[in-house]
Design an enzyme around this catalytic site. Structure first.
Site, PDB file in Angstrom:
ATOM      1  N   CYS A 155       0.799  -1.229   0.000  1.00 24.11           N
ATOM      2  CA  CYS A 155       0.000   0.000   0.000  1.00 24.11           C
ATOM      3  C   CYS A 155       0.831   1.278   0.000  1.00 24.11           C
ATOM      4  O   CYS A 155       0.531   2.217  -0.745  1.00 24.11           O
ATOM      5  CB  CYS A 155      -0.982   0.006   1.173  1.00 24.11           C
ATOM      6  SG  CYS A 155      -0.224   0.170   2.813  1.00 24.11           S
ATOM      7  N   ASP A 197      -8.074   3.304  -3.811  1.00 20.98           N
ATOM      8  CA  ASP A 197      -7.118   2.418  -3.151  1.00 20.98           C
ATOM      9  C   ASP A 197      -6.692   1.327  -4.132  1.00 20.98           C
ATOM     10  O   ASP A 197      -7.516   0.523  -4.570  1.00 20.98           O
ATOM     11  CB  ASP A 197      -7.766   1.798  -1.912  1.00 20.98           C
ATOM     12  CG  ASP A 197      -6.785   1.028  -1.041  1.00 20.98           C
ATOM     13  OD1 ASP A 197      -5.622   0.867  -1.444  1.00 20.98           O
ATOM     14  OD2 ASP A 197      -7.190   0.584   0.054  1.00 20.98           O
ATOM     15  N   HIS A 218      -2.135   1.566   6.948  1.00 28.00           N
ATOM     16  CA  HIS A 218      -2.585   1.455   5.561  1.00 28.00           C
ATOM     17  C   HIS A 218      -2.736   2.845   4.955  1.00 28.00           C
ATOM     18  O   HIS A 218      -3.264   3.753   5.599  1.00 28.00           O
ATOM     19  CB  HIS A 218      -3.911   0.684   5.501  1.00 28.00           C
ATOM     20  CG  HIS A 218      -4.395   0.438   4.106  1.00 28.00           C
ATOM     21  ND1 HIS A 218      -3.600  -0.129   3.134  1.00 28.00           N
ATOM     22  CD2 HIS A 218      -5.594   0.695   3.505  1.00 28.00           C
ATOM     23  CE1 HIS A 218      -4.286  -0.217   2.010  1.00 28.00           C
ATOM     24  NE2 HIS A 218      -5.487   0.284   2.192  1.00 28.00           N
TER      25      HIS A 218
END
Length: 262
Positions: free
Chosen positions: A76, A129, A114
């Site tokens: 991420c 995302d 995250h």
């Protein structure tokens, strides 16, 4: 084609070719959705450098070299940092946010580890995302409370939760389940340094234990957990474990386009 412009900056067109996007660049919500979906189908999620003890860099030139030039993936903090850069270069207002990943968390509440993106289109904001290995929205989520987003056989919505801010939920087994939460405090690139350091080095970090690789495909998705490859299609799941290192590297190249060592 050169991957770097004459002034030394990463080349946007090379990035678009990497993710297989050749549509309009008009700053619309439709274009944003297409960019995200293309990214998820082209760039794998992977923690292989972490397992190999290769230090990660979150600097845009280094991420561009790894993901675009060397056609690797990342996790991420890498994937959303570079995708956010691309969106900004294309004229989208982008704010980086920190999130808590709730799905499969054994000891809630989870740490903030995250990276997600808040992206503006006109008067609206979307959650974007491209940095999760599991099943997550393939298209941006409009940031409106309890608005349901059906995406194929998946369904998502955002809820407001005391203290944790926005909570992305998925419809699973007949109920809404928590996926991850985030607040809207803007994060600077340096704000992710400690989080990624923890993920790369902490003894209880999941990222240092086993290989985690995943990518969306037209038929479903391909994943690696440890040494086991799983190929998901409409006909079911085919699982196999390569018996040699050479076979493992061949499978990585075949199902994810990953060449370790480049």
């Amino acid at each position: 084609m050169s991957d770097v412009r004459h002034d030394g900056k990463p080349d946007i067109q090379a990035y678009l070719e990497r993710i297989g996007y050749d549509g309009p660049l008009d700053g619309s919500a439709e274009t944003l959705a297409a960019l995200q979906e293309c990214h998820l189908h082209a760039v794998p999620y992977e923690n292989l450098d972490i397992l190999r003890r290769v230090p990660l860099s979150l600097e845009i030139p280094a991420l561009f070299d790894k993901i675009v030039v060397r056609r690797r993936g990342g996790y991420c903090f890498e994937l959303n940092a570079l995708f956010g850069w691309l969106l900004q270069e294309l004229g989208y207002p982008v704010v980086s946010l920190m999130a808590r990943f709730w799905r499969d968390e054994p000891n809630p509440p989870p740490k903030r580890r995250h990276h997600v993106l808040k992206v503006g289109v006109g008067d609206n904001y979307y959650l974007c995302d491209v940095g999760v290995g599991g099943i997550v929205p393939r298209r941006p989520i409009l940031m409106v409370e309890k608005l349901e987003h059906e995406q194929g056989d998946e369904c998502y919505r955002l809820e407001r939760v005391d203290y944790y801010g926005w909570m992305l939920c998925e419809w699973k087994r007949g109920e809404w389940s928590r996926l991850y939460s985030f607040t809207e405090e803007p994060q600077l690139p340096k704000d992710f340094v400690m989080a990624t350091y923890w993920c790369e080095n902490a003894p209880d970090s999941i990222f240092i234990k086993d290989a985690m690789v995943a990518i969306r495909t037209k038929e479903g998705r391909n994943t690696v957990s440890g040494n086991e490859f799983r190929i998901f299609t409409s006909e079911g799941v085919r699982a196999f474990t390569p018996q040699t290192e050479a076979d493992y590297q061949t499978a990585l190249r075949t199902y994810f386009g990953i060449e370790i060592g480049v």
